[in-house]
Write an enzyme that holds these catalytic residues in place. Structure first.
Site, PDB file in Angstrom:
ATOM      1  N   HIS A 171       2.494   4.978  -0.485  1.00  0.00           N
ATOM      2  CA  HIS A 171       1.648   6.351  -0.396  1.00  0.00           C
ATOM      3  C   HIS A 171       3.007   7.236  -0.794  1.00  0.00           C
ATOM      4  O   HIS A 171       2.930   7.489   1.011  1.00  0.00           O
ATOM      5  CB  HIS A 171       0.503   6.332   0.372  1.00  0.00           C
ATOM      6  CG  HIS A 171      -0.418   7.270  -0.049  1.00  0.00           C
ATOM      7  ND1 HIS A 171      -1.671   7.825   0.479  1.00  0.00           N
ATOM      8  CD2 HIS A 171      -0.085   8.574  -0.810  1.00  0.00           C
ATOM      9  CE1 HIS A 171      -2.175   8.848  -0.091  1.00  0.00           C
ATOM     10  NE2 HIS A 171      -0.757   9.628  -0.511  1.00  0.00           N
TER      11      HIS A 171
ATOM     12  N   LYS B  77       0.936  -1.266  -0.084  1.00  0.00           N
ATOM     13  CA  LYS B  77       0.038  -0.295   0.036  1.00  0.00           C
ATOM     14  C   LYS B  77       0.729   0.767  -0.295  1.00  0.00           C
ATOM     15  O   LYS B  77       0.892   2.193   0.375  1.00  0.00           O
ATOM     16  CB  LYS B  77      -0.588  -0.543   1.530  1.00  0.00           C
ATOM     17  CG  LYS B  77      -2.391  -1.178   0.735  1.00  0.00           C
ATOM     18  CD  LYS B  77      -2.740  -0.634   1.961  1.00  0.00           C
ATOM     19  CE  LYS B  77      -4.202  -1.926   2.169  1.00  0.00           C
ATOM     20  NZ  LYS B  77      -3.590  -3.475   2.424  1.00  0.00           N
TER      21      LYS B  77
ATOM     22  N   ASN C 135       9.555   9.704  -6.599  1.00  0.00           N
ATOM     23  CA  ASN C 135      11.078   9.068  -7.105  1.00  0.00           C
ATOM     24  C   ASN C 135      10.744   7.637  -5.490  1.00  0.00           C
ATOM     25  O   ASN C 135      11.624   7.020  -6.122  1.00  0.00           O
ATOM     26  CB  ASN C 135      11.819  10.247  -6.862  1.00  0.00           C
ATOM     27  CG  ASN C 135      13.358   9.828  -6.584  1.00  0.00           C
ATOM     28  OD1 ASN C 135      13.499   9.622  -7.658  1.00  0.00           O
ATOM     29  ND2 ASN C 135      14.193   9.860  -5.375  1.00  0.00           N
ATOM     30  N   THR C 136      10.182   8.470  -4.592  1.00  0.00           N
ATOM     31  CA  THR C 136      10.338   7.380  -3.459  1.00  0.00           C
ATOM     32  C   THR C 136       9.610   6.339  -3.607  1.00  0.00           C
ATOM     33  O   THR C 136       9.660   4.905  -3.761  1.00  0.00           O
ATOM     34  CB  THR C 136      10.075   7.063  -2.292  1.00  0.00           C
ATOM     35  OG1 THR C 136      11.055   8.794  -1.947  1.00  0.00           O
ATOM     36  CG2 THR C 136      10.089   7.134  -1.043  1.00  0.00           C
TER      37      THR C 136
ATOM     38  N   ARG D  85     -15.967 -13.067   2.914  1.00  0.00           N
ATOM     39  CA  ARG D  85     -16.765 -13.476   3.914  1.00  0.00           C
ATOM     40  C   ARG D  85     -17.659 -14.579   4.002  1.00  0.00           C
ATOM     41  O   ARG D  85     -18.415 -14.430   3.778  1.00  0.00           O
ATOM     42  CB  ARG D  85     -17.505 -12.687   5.224  1.00  0.00           C
ATOM     43  CG  ARG D  85     -16.563 -11.499   6.259  1.00  0.00           C
ATOM     44  CD  ARG D  85     -15.312 -11.996   6.578  1.00  0.00           C
ATOM     45  NE  ARG D  85     -14.382 -11.769   7.610  1.00  0.00           N
ATOM     46  CZ  ARG D  85     -13.114 -11.057   6.484  1.00  0.00           C
ATOM     47  NH1 ARG D  85     -12.585 -11.466   5.449  1.00  0.00           N
ATOM     48  NH2 ARG D  85     -12.401 -10.258   7.021  1.00  0.00           N
TER      49      ARG D  85
HETATM   50  O1  C5P Z   1      -8.806 -11.211   7.761  1.00  0.00           O
HETATM   51  P1  C5P Z   1      -9.016 -10.539   6.714  1.00  0.00           P
HETATM   52  O2  C5P Z   1      -9.456 -11.052   5.300  1.00  0.00           O
HETATM   53  O3  C5P Z   1     -10.028  -9.367   6.765  1.00  0.00           O
HETATM   54  O4  C5P Z   1      -8.018 -10.042   5.721  1.00  0.00           O
HETATM   55  C1  C5P Z   1      -7.728  -8.825   5.254  1.00  0.00           C
HETATM   56  C2  C5P Z   1      -6.814  -8.355   3.521  1.00  0.00           C
HETATM   57  O5  C5P Z   1      -6.529  -8.039   2.733  1.00  0.00           O
HETATM   58  C3  C5P Z   1      -6.054  -7.351   4.462  1.00  0.00           C
HETATM   59  O6  C5P Z   1      -4.787  -8.351   4.955  1.00  0.00           O
HETATM   60  C4  C5P Z   1      -6.109  -6.631   4.775  1.00  0.00           C
HETATM   61  O7  C5P Z   1      -5.070  -6.053   5.120  1.00  0.00           O
HETATM   62  C5  C5P Z   1      -6.081  -6.565   3.596  1.00  0.00           C
HETATM   63  N1  C5P Z   1      -7.108  -5.436   2.222  1.00  0.00           N
HETATM   64  C6  C5P Z   1      -8.127  -4.803   2.817  1.00  0.00           C
HETATM   65  N2  C5P Z   1      -8.785  -3.924   2.557  1.00  0.00           N
HETATM   66  C7  C5P Z   1      -8.100  -3.140   1.306  1.00  0.00           C
HETATM   67  C8  C5P Z   1      -7.104  -3.881   0.810  1.00  0.00           C
HETATM   68  C9  C5P Z   1      -6.130  -4.864   1.553  1.00  0.00           C
HETATM   69  O8  C5P Z   1      -8.788  -5.640   4.039  1.00  0.00           O
HETATM   70  N3  C5P Z   1      -9.020  -2.474   0.874  1.00  0.00           N
END
Ligand code: C5P
Length: 245
Positions: free
Chosen positions: A73, A71, A77-78, A186
């Site tokens: 941000h 992620k 350049n970095t 889920r």
């Molecule tokens: O445990 P869970 O199913 O909630 O994990 C979701 C994963 O997806 C985590 O690693 C979380 O950092 C990542 N994630 C997220 N929402 C985003 C981008 C990445 O939950 N928008």
């Protein structure tokens, strides 16, 4: 992974397991267990900030593809430097925040090369309309996600990360091979009391156009991981069958 529309890829290849833990033994055990069973292993901020490139190397050893959920941000350049470091480690998918703006995205794309796919994070899945209001960001979550996915597509990203609630709308607008990646999955309608708000079941997300379903705690924290993974894959398979008629 090929284009999702043909459903030619086995259901498990659409699953990215989020390896979020602070314990190295647990991390390596998850790599060994999930690596051969799913398409992608996801190294997130927790693991990367603890173990850095060792975490990526371990995931690469056991998994078919590695997703570094950094992620990013920062100034262009970095970010370009961080992208080329990820590329050198053999990362397959790398996230960066679209909110970093067009010049940051362009610099990242120039550094990514041919093998590393950049995924633009639109709006994190724990954020809902009330959070947007608190942040003084106008519009509903779905509108913000669509705008930022558009920016990602225009500025060199191979795909975007969005919640499963927004994926159908984005798929109608962005055709494959633009990738749509959805956390907040889920299985079995398991809307447990965790921090995810805009969630959906895996079959639903795939049928709506997601290419890659990021699933963490419902699999990694399951009492019986094998059964939990089988159930998630079965949900994806049944969605594929419905979609292909
Ligand atoms: O445990 P869970 O199913 O909630 O994990 C979701 C994963 O997806 C985590 O690693 C979380 O950092 C990542 N994630 C997220 N929402 C985003 C981008 C990445 O939950 N928008």
């Amino acid at each position: 992974m090929t284009e999702r529309a043909d459903f030619g890829v086995a259901a498990a290849e659409h699953v990215a397991v989020a390896l979020d833990t602070s314990d190295w033994e647990t991390f390596t055990e998850w790599c060994e267990f999930f690596g051969p069973r799913v398409g992608v292993l996801k190294v997130g901020l927790e693991a990367y900030n603890r173990w850095g490139p060792d975490a990526v190397a371990r995931a690469k050893r056991h998994g078919k593809a590695v997703f570094l959920d950094a992620k990013l941000h920062d100034i262009p350049n970095t970010v370009a430097g961080a992208v080329s470091a990820a590329r050198d480690q053999g990362v397959d998918y790398l996230t960066l925040h679209v909110g970093g703006g067009p010049r940051m995205l362009d610099a990242a794309a120039a550094a990514a090369g041919d093998t590393l796919k950049l995924l633009g994070v639109t709006l994190l899945t724990h954020l809902d309309a009330a959070d947007l209001a608190a942040l003084d960001l106008p519009g509903a979550p779905a509108e913000r996600v669509a705008k930022w996915a558009e920016l990602a597509a225009r500025h060199g990203c191979s795909g975007a990360v969005c919640s499963p609630r927004e994926v159908a709308r984005l798929r109608a607008r962005f055709e494959p091979p633009f990738l749509l990646v959805t956390p907040g999955i889920r299985p079995g309608g398991d809307a447990k009391d965790d921090d995810q708000r805009r969630t959906a079941e895996p079959g639903r997300a795939l049928a709506d156009g997601s290419d890659l379903l990021v699933i963490g705690r419902p699999l990694t924290r399951a009492e019986d991981r094998e059964t939990a993974l089988r159930a998630a894959i079965a949900e994806i398979e049944s969605a594929s069958t419905v979609a292909t008629g």
